[in-house]
Scaffold this motif. Structure first.
Motif, PDB file in Angstrom:
ATOM      1  N   GLU A 178      11.736 -20.837 -10.052  1.00 21.51           N
ATOM      2  CA  GLU A 178      10.491 -21.029  -9.317  1.00 21.51           C
ATOM      3  C   GLU A 178      10.189 -19.828  -8.424  1.00 21.51           C
ATOM      4  O   GLU A 178       9.053 -19.335  -8.367  1.00 21.51           O
ATOM      5  CB  GLU A 178      10.601 -22.301  -8.482  1.00 21.51           C
ATOM      6  CG  GLU A 178      10.650 -23.584  -9.311  1.00 21.51           C
ATOM      7  CD  GLU A 178      10.962 -24.786  -8.453  1.00 21.51           C
ATOM      8  OE1 GLU A 178      11.072 -25.880  -9.012  1.00 21.51           O
ATOM      9  OE2 GLU A 178      11.091 -24.640  -7.212  1.00 21.51           O
ATOM     10  N   SER A 179      11.212 -19.353  -7.701  1.00 15.47           N
ATOM     11  CA  SER A 179      11.007 -18.192  -6.813  1.00 15.47           C
ATOM     12  C   SER A 179      10.647 -16.940  -7.609  1.00 15.47           C
ATOM     13  O   SER A 179       9.750 -16.176  -7.226  1.00 15.47           O
ATOM     14  CB  SER A 179      12.279 -17.948  -5.993  1.00 15.47           C
ATOM     15  OG  SER A 179      12.598 -19.080  -5.212  1.00 15.47           O
ATOM     16  N   SER A 205       4.770 -23.133   0.328  1.00 13.30           N
ATOM     17  CA  SER A 205       3.360 -22.887   0.065  1.00 13.30           C
ATOM     18  C   SER A 205       2.834 -23.794  -1.022  1.00 13.30           C
ATOM     19  O   SER A 205       3.597 -24.446  -1.737  1.00 13.30           O
ATOM     20  CB  SER A 205       3.157 -21.418  -0.322  1.00 13.30           C
ATOM     21  OG  SER A 205       3.843 -21.146  -1.519  1.00 13.30           O
ATOM     22  N   PHE A 258      -2.335 -22.313 -10.163  1.00  8.25           N
ATOM     23  CA  PHE A 258      -1.432 -21.532  -9.317  1.00  8.25           C
ATOM     24  C   PHE A 258      -2.204 -20.597  -8.394  1.00  8.25           C
ATOM     25  O   PHE A 258      -1.992 -20.561  -7.169  1.00  8.25           O
ATOM     26  CB  PHE A 258      -0.460 -20.751 -10.216  1.00  8.25           C
ATOM     27  CG  PHE A 258       0.477 -19.844  -9.458  1.00  8.25           C
ATOM     28  CD1 PHE A 258       0.166 -18.492  -9.275  1.00  8.25           C
ATOM     29  CD2 PHE A 258       1.643 -20.335  -8.914  1.00  8.25           C
ATOM     30  CE1 PHE A 258       1.030 -17.674  -8.576  1.00  8.25           C
ATOM     31  CE2 PHE A 258       2.499 -19.507  -8.211  1.00  8.25           C
ATOM     32  CZ  PHE A 258       2.196 -18.170  -8.039  1.00  8.25           C
ATOM     33  N   ALA A 289       1.375 -22.873  -3.795  1.00  9.16           N
ATOM     34  CA  ALA A 289       1.752 -22.358  -5.117  1.00  9.16           C
ATOM     35  C   ALA A 289       3.179 -22.759  -5.466  1.00  9.16           C
ATOM     36  O   ALA A 289       3.475 -23.160  -6.594  1.00  9.16           O
ATOM     37  CB  ALA A 289       1.587 -20.839  -5.149  1.00  9.16           C
ATOM     38  N   MET A 290       4.097 -22.657  -4.476  1.00  7.12           N
ATOM     39  CA  MET A 290       5.481 -23.065  -4.722  1.00  7.12           C
ATOM     40  C   MET A 290       5.574 -24.565  -4.949  1.00  7.12           C
ATOM     41  O   MET A 290       6.383 -25.035  -5.750  1.00  7.12           O
ATOM     42  CB  MET A 290       6.353 -22.660  -3.523  1.00  7.12           C
ATOM     43  CG  MET A 290       6.675 -21.178  -3.478  1.00  7.12           C
ATOM     44  SD  MET A 290       7.696 -20.667  -4.886  1.00  7.12           S
ATOM     45  CE  MET A 290       9.183 -21.554  -4.519  1.00  7.12           C
ATOM     46  N   ARG A 299       2.554 -13.404  -8.322  1.00  6.98           N
ATOM     47  CA  ARG A 299       1.832 -12.808  -7.210  1.00  6.98           C
ATOM     48  C   ARG A 299       1.683 -11.292  -7.402  1.00  6.98           C
ATOM     49  O   ARG A 299       0.641 -10.720  -7.091  1.00  6.98           O
ATOM     50  CB  ARG A 299       2.557 -13.089  -5.896  1.00  6.98           C
ATOM     51  CG  ARG A 299       2.419 -14.525  -5.398  1.00  6.98           C
ATOM     52  CD  ARG A 299       3.227 -14.720  -4.135  1.00  6.98           C
ATOM     53  NE  ARG A 299       3.177 -16.107  -3.688  1.00  6.98           N
ATOM     54  CZ  ARG A 299       2.250 -16.614  -2.878  1.00  6.98           C
ATOM     55  NH1 ARG A 299       1.276 -15.825  -2.439  1.00  6.98           N
ATOM     56  NH2 ARG A 299       2.289 -17.883  -2.521  1.00  6.98           N
ATOM     57  N   ILE A 352      -2.814 -20.202  -4.304  1.00 12.48           N
ATOM     58  CA  ILE A 352      -2.533 -18.972  -3.559  1.00 12.48           C
ATOM     59  C   ILE A 352      -3.701 -18.635  -2.650  1.00 12.48           C
ATOM     60  O   ILE A 352      -3.548 -18.256  -1.493  1.00 12.48           O
ATOM     61  CB  ILE A 352      -2.237 -17.811  -4.528  1.00 12.48           C
ATOM     62  CG1 ILE A 352      -0.885 -18.036  -5.208  1.00 12.48           C
ATOM     63  CG2 ILE A 352      -2.227 -16.473  -3.787  1.00 12.48           C
ATOM     64  CD1 ILE A 352      -0.520 -16.969  -6.191  1.00 12.48           C
ATOM     65  N   ASP A 412       7.104 -17.170  -8.800  1.00 13.29           N
ATOM     66  CA  ASP A 412       6.151 -16.974  -7.702  1.00 13.29           C
ATOM     67  C   ASP A 412       5.976 -15.492  -7.384  1.00 13.29           C
ATOM     68  O   ASP A 412       4.851 -14.993  -7.235  1.00 13.29           O
ATOM     69  CB  ASP A 412       6.647 -17.742  -6.474  1.00 13.29           C
ATOM     70  CG  ASP A 412       5.672 -17.637  -5.314  1.00 13.29           C
ATOM     71  OD1 ASP A 412       5.968 -16.935  -4.332  1.00 13.29           O
ATOM     72  OD2 ASP A 412       4.588 -18.270  -5.410  1.00 13.29           O
ATOM     73  N   GLU A 413       7.090 -14.773  -7.314  1.00  9.63           N
ATOM     74  CA  GLU A 413       7.001 -13.337  -7.014  1.00  9.63           C
ATOM     75  C   GLU A 413       6.315 -12.575  -8.143  1.00  9.63           C
ATOM     76  O   GLU A 413       5.460 -11.704  -7.904  1.00  9.63           O
ATOM     77  CB  GLU A 413       8.404 -12.776  -6.779  1.00  9.63           C
ATOM     78  CG  GLU A 413       9.081 -13.342  -5.534  1.00  9.63           C
ATOM     79  CD  GLU A 413      10.494 -12.832  -5.370  1.00  9.63           C
ATOM     80  OE1 GLU A 413      11.161 -13.213  -4.388  1.00  9.63           O
ATOM     81  OE2 GLU A 413      10.931 -12.042  -6.244  1.00  9.63           O
ATOM     82  N   LEU A 461       4.661 -25.085  -8.519  1.00  4.25           N
ATOM     83  CA  LEU A 461       5.773 -24.703  -9.401  1.00  4.25           C
ATOM     84  C   LEU A 461       6.912 -25.713  -9.309  1.00  4.25           C
ATOM     85  O   LEU A 461       7.563 -26.037 -10.311  1.00  4.25           O
ATOM     86  CB  LEU A 461       6.288 -23.307  -9.031  1.00  4.25           C
ATOM     87  CG  LEU A 461       5.360 -22.139  -9.340  1.00  4.25           C
ATOM     88  CD1 LEU A 461       5.916 -20.845  -8.776  1.00  4.25           C
ATOM     89  CD2 LEU A 461       5.132 -21.999 -10.844  1.00  4.25           C
TER      90      LEU A 461
END
Length: 337
Positions: free
Chosen positions: A37-38, A2, A60, A4-5, A45, A64, A41-42, A8
């Motif tokens: 990074e993961s 994505s 960011f 956003a990722m 969000r 999204i 992101d979580e 990051l």
């Protein structure tokens, strides 16, 4: 991946760590960059509505919004409309425009920070430093300099004649006669200080760099004193004349060289046995200085005591010197066999 990722993923690990501290992510210290990074992101969000107010996080959340599906987009817009029911439409447009401007400002600040952290500007001076092409060139240059220095020192050594002087001194001192002469000179230095003391004739004044220097010469007026002759004659007879006569008459090597002495090619010469010389010297010194032999009054006690005190080591020093010279004469005779 994505948007956003992707944003990051474009950040550095240090920037991600700072972002994790800012958004309140817990227990991230052992994470690798991909795991961090993961997790970010979580976390971001899940806490979107509390964190999206921060202008530095706008890139960011803007990505999204761009990545979300129509359903999510509609739900997100409905939430925004529910929260902004009391605000007019021009206000929302103005707010969106301000967020976009703040996002552009934050991105420009981050780009400036990246440019500042880039080592190219701080290490640009290294390009102007001349460096060797390889370490082997440096080693070769050092070897050349070392060889030049060695050659220069060797040439200077030869021009000064130091090698020739050392070889000549070695040839001269490598004999029993040279060692015997050195022993006599050591004794004579003590006798000279007693019978011909040094007297000052002048003085060089001191300077800012050197101390005062006294110029001294032997007092030759002592030659007129009876004490000079009594002490000098005593030393000459006990250390030179009587031992030399014994070395001539008690020549132990005379018979071995008698056949050579009578040949036409070798003229007869007077030979002195150094072993007999030193044995006689040690014996006469022991009798005079230790046992009190005065040769029927020819030698005075006063002269004996003064000479014994002036000789380096006393009469024991004379005995030690005679013993050393005897050993060297025996060693030389063994080598000549």
């Amino acid at each position: 991946m994505s948007g956003a990722m992707t944003w990051l993923h474009g950040q550095r690990k240090t920037e991600l760590v700072a972002l994790a501290d800012k958004v309140g992510l817990q227990d991230y210290e052992s994470y690798k960059k991909a795991d961090l990074e993961s997790a970010l992101d979580e976390h971001m969000r899940a806490n979107q509505y509390s964190l999206m107010k921060d202008a530095s996080l706008a890139p960011f959340y803007r990505r999204i919004t761009g990545d979300s599906s129509p359903v999510k987009r509609e739900s997100g817009s409905s939430l925004i409309l529910a929260n902004d029911t009391k605000r007019s439409r021009p206000r929302r447009v103005t707010r969106a425009r301000e967020e976009i401007e703040q996002t552009d400002i934050s991105e420009s600040e981050q780009s400036k920070a990246l440019i500042t952290r880039t080592p190219h500007t701080s290490l640009s001076f290294v390009q102007n430093v001349p460096l060797p092409p390889s370490p082997s060139v440096v080693v070769e240059r050092i070897d050349q300099q070392t060889a030049q220095i060695r050659t220069s020192v060797n040439d200077l050594w030869i021009r000064l004649g130091i090698t020739e002087f050392v070889e000549n001194a070695r040839d001269t001192l490598s004999s029993t006669a040279a060692i015997q002469t050195l022993a006599i000179l050591v004794e004579l230095s003590g006798v000279q200080g007693l019978v011909l003391p040094m007297t000052q004739i002048s003085c060089i004044p001191a300077t800012a760099y050197t101390p005062a220097i006294q110029l001294k010469v032997p007092n030759l007026f002592e030659l007129l004193e009876p004490e000079f002759w009594s002490i000098s004659s005593l030393w000459f007879f006990t250390s030179v004349l009587i031992p030399l006569a014994s070395a001539y008459f008690f020549n132990l090597a005379l018979k071995t060289s008698s056949t050579q002495r009578h040949t036409r090619s070798t003229p007869p010469v007077a030979q002195f046995d150094m072993l007999s010389f030193n044995v006689a010297k040690a014996l006469i010194s022991w009798l005079v200085y230790s046992q009190g032999v005065r040769f029927y009054g020819l030698v005075g006690n006063d002269a004996v005591e003064k000479l014994n005190g002036a000789t380096p080591g006393g009469y024991r020093g004379v005995l030690i010197g005679a013993g050393i010279c005897s050993l060297t004469s025996v060693y030389e005779a063994v080598l000549n066999k």
